[in-house]
Design a protein around this motif. Structure first.
Motif, PDB file in Angstrom:
ATOM      1  N   LEU A  26       0.858  -1.178   0.000  1.00  0.00           N
ATOM      2  CA  LEU A  26       0.000   0.000   0.000  1.00  0.00           C
ATOM      3  C   LEU A  26       0.893   1.225   0.000  1.00  0.00           C
ATOM      4  CD1 LEU A  26      -2.579  -1.190   2.678  1.00  0.00           C
ATOM      5  CD2 LEU A  26      -2.926  -1.090   0.207  1.00  0.00           C
ATOM      6  N   GLN A  27       0.623   2.155  -0.912  1.00  0.00           N
ATOM      7  CA  GLN A  27       1.437   3.359  -1.026  1.00  0.00           C
ATOM      8  C   GLN A  27       0.525   4.576  -1.135  1.00  0.00           C
ATOM      9  OE1 GLN A  27       4.255   2.945  -4.248  1.00  0.00           O
ATOM     10  NE2 GLN A  27       4.928   0.910  -3.584  1.00  0.00           N
ATOM     11  N   THR A  28       1.116   5.739  -0.922  1.00  0.00           N
ATOM     12  CA  THR A  28       0.342   6.974  -1.022  1.00  0.00           C
ATOM     13  C   THR A  28      -0.080   7.204  -2.470  1.00  0.00           C
ATOM     14  OG1 THR A  28       2.403   8.226  -1.255  1.00  0.00           O
ATOM     15  CG2 THR A  28       1.454   8.052   0.958  1.00  0.00           C
ATOM     16  N   TYR A  29      -1.182   7.921  -2.623  1.00  0.00           N
ATOM     17  CA  TYR A  29      -1.746   8.187  -3.940  1.00  0.00           C
ATOM     18  C   TYR A  29      -2.208   9.632  -3.982  1.00  0.00           C
ATOM     19  CZ  TYR A  29      -4.962   7.822  -7.916  1.00  0.00           C
ATOM     20  OH  TYR A  29      -5.623   8.021  -9.102  1.00  0.00           O
ATOM     21  N   GLU A  30      -1.934  10.302  -5.098  1.00  0.00           N
ATOM     22  CA  GLU A  30      -2.274  11.719  -5.201  1.00  0.00           C
ATOM     23  C   GLU A  30      -3.774  11.957  -5.184  1.00  0.00           C
ATOM     24  OE1 GLU A  30      -0.409  13.038  -8.744  1.00  0.00           O
ATOM     25  OE2 GLU A  30       1.645  12.861  -7.953  1.00  0.00           O
ATOM     26  N   GLY A  31      -4.537  10.985  -5.684  1.00  0.00           N
ATOM     27  CA  GLY A  31      -5.984  11.122  -5.680  1.00  0.00           C
ATOM     28  C   GLY A  31      -6.579  10.651  -4.367  1.00  0.00           C
ATOM     29  N   VAL A  32      -7.836  10.237  -4.420  1.00  0.00           N
ATOM     30  CA  VAL A  32      -8.537   9.755  -3.236  1.00  0.00           C
ATOM     31  C   VAL A  32      -8.161   8.301  -2.981  1.00  0.00           C
ATOM     32  CG1 VAL A  32     -10.800   9.336  -2.201  1.00  0.00           C
ATOM     33  CG2 VAL A  32     -10.445  11.351  -3.652  1.00  0.00           C
ATOM     34  N   GLY A  33      -7.838   7.988  -1.730  1.00  0.00           N
ATOM     35  CA  GLY A  33      -7.500   6.624  -1.367  1.00  0.00           C
ATOM     36  C   GLY A  33      -6.015   6.347  -1.484  1.00  0.00           C
ATOM     37  N   SER A  34      -5.674   5.063  -1.588  1.00  0.00           N
ATOM     38  CA  SER A  34      -4.277   4.641  -1.620  1.00  0.00           C
ATOM     39  C   SER A  34      -3.959   3.974  -2.953  1.00  0.00           C
ATOM     40  CB  SER A  34      -4.005   3.651  -0.486  1.00  0.00           C
ATOM     41  OG  SER A  34      -4.791   2.482  -0.666  1.00  0.00           O
ATOM     42  N   ARG A  35      -2.669   3.829  -3.210  1.00  0.00           N
ATOM     43  CA  ARG A  35      -2.196   3.106  -4.389  1.00  0.00           C
ATOM     44  C   ARG A  35      -1.904   1.671  -3.952  1.00  0.00           C
ATOM     45  NH1 ARG A  35       0.803   4.963  -8.860  1.00  0.00           N
ATOM     46  NH2 ARG A  35       1.036   6.958  -7.771  1.00  0.00           N
ATOM     47  N   LEU A  36      -2.546   0.706  -4.583  1.00  0.00           N
ATOM     48  CA  LEU A  36      -2.301  -0.700  -4.306  1.00  0.00           C
ATOM     49  C   LEU A  36      -1.366  -1.236  -5.382  1.00  0.00           C
ATOM     50  CD1 LEU A  36      -2.824  -3.375  -2.811  1.00  0.00           C
ATOM     51  CD2 LEU A  36      -4.843  -3.686  -4.266  1.00  0.00           C
ATOM     52  N   VAL A  37      -0.153  -1.601  -4.971  1.00  0.00           N
ATOM     53  CA  VAL A  37       0.843  -2.110  -5.907  1.00  0.00           C
ATOM     54  C   VAL A  37       0.920  -3.630  -5.764  1.00  0.00           C
ATOM     55  CG1 VAL A  37       3.265  -2.080  -6.600  1.00  0.00           C
ATOM     56  CG2 VAL A  37       2.165   0.027  -5.813  1.00  0.00           C
ATOM     57  N   ILE A  38       0.640  -4.315  -6.844  1.00  0.00           N
ATOM     58  CA  ILE A  38       0.751  -5.772  -6.892  1.00  0.00           C
ATOM     59  C   ILE A  38       2.061  -6.115  -7.585  1.00  0.00           C
ATOM     60  CG2 ILE A  38      -0.286  -7.931  -7.664  1.00  0.00           C
ATOM     61  CD1 ILE A  38      -1.957  -6.450  -5.606  1.00  0.00           C
ATOM     62  N   GLU A  39       2.987  -6.660  -6.830  1.00  0.00           N
ATOM     63  CA  GLU A  39       4.304  -7.026  -7.347  1.00  0.00           C
ATOM     64  C   GLU A  39       4.285  -8.516  -7.677  1.00  0.00           C
ATOM     65  OE1 GLU A  39       7.879  -5.880  -8.715  1.00  0.00           O
ATOM     66  OE2 GLU A  39       6.923  -4.514  -7.302  1.00  0.00           O
ATOM     67  N   ALA A  40       4.269  -8.832  -8.968  1.00  0.00           N
ATOM     68  CA  ALA A  40       4.194 -10.226  -9.402  1.00  0.00           C
ATOM     69  C   ALA A  40       5.531 -10.660  -9.985  1.00  0.00           C
ATOM     70  CB  ALA A  40       3.093 -10.392 -10.440  1.00  0.00           C
ATOM     71  N   ARG A  41       6.101 -11.686  -9.394  1.00  0.00           N
ATOM     72  CA  ARG A  41       7.318 -12.268  -9.950  1.00  0.00           C
ATOM     73  C   ARG A  41       6.919 -13.573 -10.628  1.00  0.00           C
ATOM     74  NH1 ARG A  41      10.487 -12.209  -5.709  1.00  0.00           N
ATOM     75  NH2 ARG A  41      10.868 -14.380  -5.261  1.00  0.00           N
ATOM     76  N   GLU A  42       6.933 -13.550 -11.968  1.00  0.00           N
ATOM     77  CA  GLU A  42       6.446 -14.705 -12.706  1.00  0.00           C
ATOM     78  C   GLU A  42       7.370 -15.912 -12.522  1.00  0.00           C
ATOM     79  OE1 GLU A  42       5.870 -13.629 -16.743  1.00  0.00           O
ATOM     80  OE2 GLU A  42       4.147 -12.341 -16.334  1.00  0.00           O
ATOM     81  N   ALA A  43       6.736 -17.066 -12.493  1.00  0.00           N
ATOM     82  CA  ALA A  43       7.504 -18.300 -12.369  1.00  0.00           C
ATOM     83  C   ALA A  43       8.267 -18.549 -13.662  1.00  0.00           C
ATOM     84  CB  ALA A  43       6.575 -19.464 -12.062  1.00  0.00           C
ATOM     85  N   SER A  44       9.224 -19.425 -13.610  1.00  0.00           N
ATOM     86  CA  SER A  44       9.993 -19.775 -14.799  1.00  0.00           C
ATOM     87  C   SER A  44       9.047 -20.336 -15.860  1.00  0.00           C
ATOM     88  CB  SER A  44      11.067 -20.804 -14.452  1.00  0.00           C
ATOM     89  OG  SER A  44      10.478 -21.959 -13.890  1.00  0.00           O
ATOM     90  N   SER A  45       9.486 -20.294 -17.098  1.00  0.00           N
ATOM     91  CA  SER A  45       8.637 -20.734 -18.204  1.00  0.00           C
ATOM     92  C   SER A  45       8.328 -22.218 -18.149  1.00  0.00           C
ATOM     93  CB  SER A  45       9.302 -20.405 -19.539  1.00  0.00           C
ATOM     94  OG  SER A  45      10.572 -21.046 -19.620  1.00  0.00           O
ATOM     95  N   GLY A  46       9.044 -22.946 -17.334  1.00  0.00           N
ATOM     96  CA  GLY A  46       8.778 -24.370 -17.221  1.00  0.00           C
ATOM     97  C   GLY A  46       9.452 -24.952 -15.996  1.00  0.00           C
ATOM     98  N   ALA A  47       9.192 -26.218 -15.759  1.00  0.00           N
ATOM     99  CA  ALA A  47       9.805 -26.910 -14.626  1.00  0.00           C
ATOM    100  C   ALA A  47       9.940 -28.385 -14.963  1.00  0.00           C
ATOM    101  CB  ALA A  47       8.972 -26.723 -13.361  1.00  0.00           C
ATOM    102  N   LEU A  48      10.967 -28.991 -14.422  1.00  0.00           N
ATOM    103  CA  LEU A  48      11.168 -30.425 -14.543  1.00  0.00           C
ATOM    104  C   LEU A  48      10.974 -31.056 -13.178  1.00  0.00           C
ATOM    105  CD1 LEU A  48      14.395 -30.507 -16.758  1.00  0.00           C
ATOM    106  CD2 LEU A  48      12.001 -30.584 -17.508  1.00  0.00           C
ATOM    107  N   GLY A  49      10.277 -32.178 -13.142  1.00  0.00           N
ATOM    108  CA  GLY A  49      10.027 -32.850 -11.872  1.00  0.00           C
ATOM    109  C   GLY A  49      10.250 -34.343 -12.004  1.00  0.00           C
ATOM    110  N   ALA A  50      10.487 -34.989 -10.871  1.00  0.00           N
ATOM    111  CA  ALA A  50      10.704 -36.435 -10.869  1.00  0.00           C
ATOM    112  C   ALA A  50      10.127 -37.032  -9.603  1.00  0.00           C
ATOM    113  CB  ALA A  50      12.195 -36.765 -10.978  1.00  0.00           C
ATOM    114  N   GLY A  51       9.550 -38.210  -9.739  1.00  0.00           N
ATOM    115  CA  GLY A  51       9.019 -38.936  -8.594  1.00  0.00           C
ATOM    116  C   GLY A  51       9.297 -40.418  -8.750  1.00  0.00           C
ATOM    117  N   ILE A  52       9.221 -41.150  -7.648  1.00  0.00           N
ATOM    118  CA  ILE A  52       9.426 -42.596  -7.678  1.00  0.00           C
ATOM    119  C   ILE A  52       8.297 -43.265  -6.911  1.00  0.00           C
ATOM    120  CG2 ILE A  52      11.938 -42.501  -7.909  1.00  0.00           C
ATOM    121  CD1 ILE A  52      12.144 -42.966  -4.901  1.00  0.00           C
TER     122      ILE A  52
END
Length: 748
Positions: free
Chosen positions: A405-431
């Protein structure tokens, strides 16, 4: 080198009476300062508080603060590192120590420190996928990468955003009720980084980013990790703010000898300690009252021991209570200090004037907009915001999703959503090894945002006695229609039994392709409707040259899936429902059309877990299937009872206690499952099971010629890191004697 702080700590207690002399000397010098500067200068010496890092041991700071409040100490500055920055930052905001303790007690620290989300936040398709792999590796730009930390810090990010929400409008920490400073370490240069401005939640998060455990934090172009790497006791920084007298609470461990270096956590802490020792001793020399709680029984990750750790912090502070009280009385007698009311609480809701997204590249804004459901210009409850963020994070498209939540020049607050995208793929293994499908190894590749944003591709290769390969392409748009295509090929060996003996072994090969429309709701309910083309052939071991080729079939289906289990294995609450209706039709002319008719069939599998007592759970279920007008479908669509494996290659394979794998078959079935699960020790379980049911070729046979099948058994299981390890002993009224079932690892 002597144990950290011991020699200087003894000297510190001998110097306690000198604190009064410090205050007296400050007063004596006051008239000369006034004449020299010709300004009004407060005669009151400034009091600074320094809180060290130490992981979970930092909860001791809360106990010490309670004693400081009781003594009447009124601090002017607060500084901290790592956990000391969390407690110090909250205190600087105006949180009372008792409020902090309540906040600590409300957290599920196992989930917070492991970024673990309840299963309800994971999409239905990935609930099964998420519980199959022993190891996973992110895949980016054709390279397999290692994570920057064991966990991204998703849960701790949200917790810090909520706790610091009352100060979201302040970007200068000097403007807090108590001016505050924390320190971090520049990962590239190893420099000590002093943080006194910015977003408070991000500053604290950087200060506590334990190397290799939490992912680093980027602030102003610098990659920051835990300040304790180089400066775990920031006395000089607090003195630089203007503090004349320092009270310090130290919860960090001394260097361990070789016999005590018996865990990864201790080794990491030991390595980090090498670089901070000099700064620590320099800070210790400038500390006037030093408090060192006895925390030897605890480690950095002893978060569930918060009560006893807080108590030890309070106990250590009480040992110097007379000195604290004398200092407080001496300073308070001088007056001229702003009284702070410690009654800050996290915000319940906030008026959002603007929503800003950062970090979106491959994931569409419409996806996260629809998930978060925030309208600018409206009041947003933080509980609902965090709940929806968990759904976004659980989608698998993001490595982390945090908010500020950050200050906003208008009415209310600025809601900043910081999204760190996952890698384009993943490798997995199970037994896995189980008595039904034997030994197998699962290799998985998962890719995201292929062709369309918001898409996922799952490729599973099952290597073993019964090999299988499966590929799924899915676009999940939540409650808006999406679509998917799947292709599967497998080979499966099945036994035919008579009087508890194997009389034949069949080798089944099936290939199948399907396309469907997909709708999901809140990651718990999934609906699909579509069509599939399948082809199957069967060989027998008695006559390997004899191959039965069945006609290709075109099937139309509609399916419903509900999964609210709190965990995949040994659940204690939740429902799992799988229902399907399908019409099966041959699409070529051959001999099979004289035996098997086009058929309409339906089945439902329902399981419900109900907690009864502490560690006791009742697990009940119903399986039912029927073929319309008793038309006989091809054998891959029969209902076949037996075995204990839950994830089967065919929809109609239904586990049944006390029967061999795929022992009894028919076109109509009904069965109930009753089980009592008892957790007798952490991760160890016992389960008593009783199954009752019928299976028949025709629906009328269930009433005219019923034959009750009764199976019973007991299972001992251990929930290991590779999956459940189980041994079951079973019997039934169909077979003589007892049989066993073994499972090792995640089922797939």
């Amino acid at each position: 080198m002597p144990p950290m702080s011991q020699s200087l700590n003894k000297e510190r207690f001998h110097r306690q009476p000198l604190i009064a002399l410090v205050v007296f000397s400050f007063l004596i010098s006051f008239p000369f300062q006034l004449r020299a500067q010709d300004t009004v200068v407060s005669a009151r010496p400034k009091l600074g508080l320094v809180l060290s890092g130490g992981g979970a041991k930092g909860f001791a700071h809360i106990g010490a603060l309670r004693v400081f409040e009781e003594a009447g100490l009124q601090f002017d500055y607060v500084g901290g590192t790592s956990m000391g920055s969390i407690v110090g930052g909250l205190y600087a905001m105006g949180y009372h120590p008792d409020s902090m303790r309540k906040l600590v007690s409300r957290q599920n620290w196992n989930e917070v420190m492991n970024d673990r989300l309840p299963r309800k936040y994971i999409p239905v398709e990935e609930k099964t996928n998420a519980d199959q792999f022993v190891v996973t590796f992110p895949f980016q730009k054709r390279k397999v990468n290692l994570k920057q930390g064991l966990i991204s810090g998703q849960r701790i990010d949200m917790l810090l955003s909520r706790l610091t929400s009352p100060a979201y409008h302040l970007s200068d920490f000097n403007q807090l009720p108590l001016p505050f400073v924390c320190v971090a370490t520049d990962l590239e240069t190893g420099e000590n980084v002093i943080i006194r401005k910015g977003q408070l939640n991000q500053a604290i998060r950087a200060s506590m980013s334990i190397p290799s455990f939490f992912a680093p934090v980027e602030i102003d172009g610098r990659i920051l990790i835990d300040g304790g790497v180089v400066n775990n006791y920031p006395v000089e920084e607090v003195r630089a703010m203007g503090a004349d007298i320092i009270i310090g609470v130290d919860v960090q461990s001394a260097l361990n000898n070789r016999d005590d270096l018996n865990s990864m956590v201790k080794i990491l802490n030991q390595v980090a300690s090498f670089y901070r020792v000099d700064a620590y001793y320099k800070g210790l020399e400038k500390t006037d009252i030093f408090i060192k709680p006895d925390l030897k029984p605890y480690e950095m990750m002893s978060f569930n021991s918060y009560d006893s750790i807080i108590a030890r912090g309070e106990q250590a502070a009480r040992q110097v209570f007379p000195q604290l009280k004398r200092l407080a009385d001496s300073i308070n007698a001088l007056g001229n200090h702003k009284q702070i009311v410690f009654e800050t609480k996290p915000l319940d809701s906030v008026l959002v004037g603007l929503v800003e997204y950062r970090g979106l590249k491959n994931v569409s804004r419409s996806f996260i907009d629809g998930t978060l459901a925030i309208e600018p210009g409206t009041w947003v409850k933080l509980d609902e915001l965090e709940n929806n963020i968990k759904y976004a994070y659980g989608s698998g498209f993001f490595e982390s999703v945090s908010y500020s939540l950050q200050t906003y020049e208008g009415v209310g607050s600025r809601l900043v959503i910081e999204a760190r995208e996952a890698s384009s793929g993943a490798l997995g293994a199970g037994i896995n090894y189980n008595s039904d499908y034997k030994a197998s190894v699962l290799l998985n590749a998962t890719f995201k945002n292929v062709v369309f944003k918001g898409s996922k591709v799952f490729v599973d290769l099952n290597l073993g006695e019964n090999p299988r390969i499966s590929t799924l392409y899915l676009i999940d748009r939540g409650f808006s229609p999406g679509f998917g295509v799947r292709a599967t090929l497998f080979k499966l060996k099945l036994n035919e039994y008579k009087h508890n003996k194997i009389i034949e072994v069949y080798s089944v090969v099936q290939s199948k392709a399907e396309a469907f429309m997909h709708i999901a709701y809140q990651n718990s309910l999934q609906f699909r409707t579509g069509a599939e083309i399948e082809y199957i052939k069967i060989e027998t071991d008695i006559d390997p040259g004899q191959t039965i080729d069945y006609s290709p079939y075109l099937n139309f289906f509609a399916s419903w899936e509900i999964d609210t289990y709190n965990r995949s294995f040994y659940p204690t609450k939740g429902v799992r429902l799988s229902a399907k209706v399908k019409y099966i039709s041959a699409i070529s002319e051959n001999w099979t059309r004289d035996i098997f008719a086009n058929s309409l069939m339906a089945f439902v599998k329902y399981n419900h877990n109900i907690p009864i007592f502490d560690k006791h759970t009742f697990r009940g279920g119903v399986n039912a299937g029927v073929t319309y007008k008793d038309n006989t479908p091809p054998p891959q669509h029969w209902f076949i009872l037996g075995g204990q494996t839950q994830n089967n290659y065919f929809d109609g394979f239904l586990p049944f206690t006390g029967l061999h794998f795929v022992e009894l078959a028919g076109n109509t079935t009904f069965s109930t499952k009753l089980a009592w699960q008892y957790q007798f020790y952490p991760k160890f379980y016992l389960m008593a099971k009783w199954d009752l049911g019928y299976v028949a070729d025709m629906f009328e046979d269930l009433f005219e010629q019923p034959r009750l099948i009764s199976g019973f058994g007991i299972t001992a299981g251990y929930d290991s890191f590779i999956g459940p390890i189980e041994l079951s002993l079973m019997g039934s009224n169909i077979n003589n004697g007892m049989m066993n079932y073994i499972n090792i690892g995640f089922m797939f």
